[in-house]
Scaffold this motif. Structure first.
Motif, PDB file in Angstrom:
ATOM      1  N   SER A 195       0.742  -1.220   0.273  1.00 50.73           N
ATOM      2  CA  SER A 195      -0.421  -0.393  -0.451  1.00 50.73           C
ATOM      3  C   SER A 195       0.936   1.195  -0.266  1.00 50.73           C
ATOM      4  N   GLU A 196       2.069   1.503   0.473  1.00 53.26           N
ATOM      5  CA  GLU A 196       3.012   2.095   0.129  1.00 53.26           C
ATOM      6  C   GLU A 196       3.312   2.155  -1.001  1.00 53.26           C
ATOM      7  N   ILE A 197       3.649   1.780  -2.133  1.00 52.69           N
ATOM      8  CA  ILE A 197       4.110   1.939  -3.199  1.00 52.69           C
ATOM      9  C   ILE A 197       2.985   2.849  -4.372  1.00 52.69           C
ATOM     10  N   LYS A 198       4.058   3.733  -4.696  1.00 48.94           N
ATOM     11  CA  LYS A 198       3.557   5.053  -5.483  1.00 48.94           C
ATOM     12  C   LYS A 198       4.102   5.232  -6.427  1.00 48.94           C
ATOM     13  N   LEU A 199       3.644   5.818  -7.085  1.00 51.40           N
ATOM     14  CA  LEU A 199       3.535   6.189  -8.666  1.00 51.40           C
ATOM     15  C   LEU A 199       5.024   7.102  -9.071  1.00 51.40           C
ATOM     16  N   GLY A 200       6.049   6.284 -10.088  1.00 49.68           N
ATOM     17  CA  GLY A 200       7.261   7.416  -9.744  1.00 49.68           C
ATOM     18  C   GLY A 200       8.152   6.270  -8.721  1.00 49.68           C
ATOM     19  N   MET A 201       7.919   5.829  -7.962  1.00 51.94           N
ATOM     20  CA  MET A 201       9.090   6.008  -6.050  1.00 51.94           C
ATOM     21  C   MET A 201      10.020   5.189  -6.853  1.00 51.94           C
ATOM     22  N   ARG A 202      11.266   5.203  -6.409  1.00 51.37           N
ATOM     23  CA  ARG A 202      12.056   4.564  -7.411  1.00 51.37           C
ATOM     24  C   ARG A 202      12.900   3.518  -5.616  1.00 51.37           C
TER      25      ARG A 202
END
Length: 84
Positions: free
Chosen positions: A10-17
């Motif tokens: 649920s912490e994974i967001k668009l653009g994260m690296r």
């Protein structure tokens, strides 16, 4: 499990690296390569496959770190051209 850092899906967001590859909860199958941005299809896969946890040895890369990496990439390209 081999000192992985656990990441709630649920912490994974668009653009994260991330600074290291991200793996599914088996710790062997790779979900996302090092320094690659999370795309919409990654988020869709997490939801479709009901993934709750991912694993990595790394950390989320900040915007400052991304800028530094891009500057290093530019520098390395110039070095390669000069050597040729």
């Amino acid at each position: 499990m081999r000192n992985f850092n656990k990441i709630s899906a649920s912490e994974i967001k668009l653009g994260m690296r991330f600074s290291a590859p991200v793996f599914f909860d088996d710790g062997e199958s790779m979900f996302l390569a090092e320094n690659k941005a999370v795309k919409q299809y990654h988020i869709t896969a997490i939801a479709r496959w009901k993934i709750s946890t991912l694993l990595t040895f790394g950390h989320v890369i900040t915007e400052d770190e991304i800028d530094e990496l891009e500057e290093l990439d530019d520098f390395e390209m110039v070095e390669e051209l000069e050597e040729i």
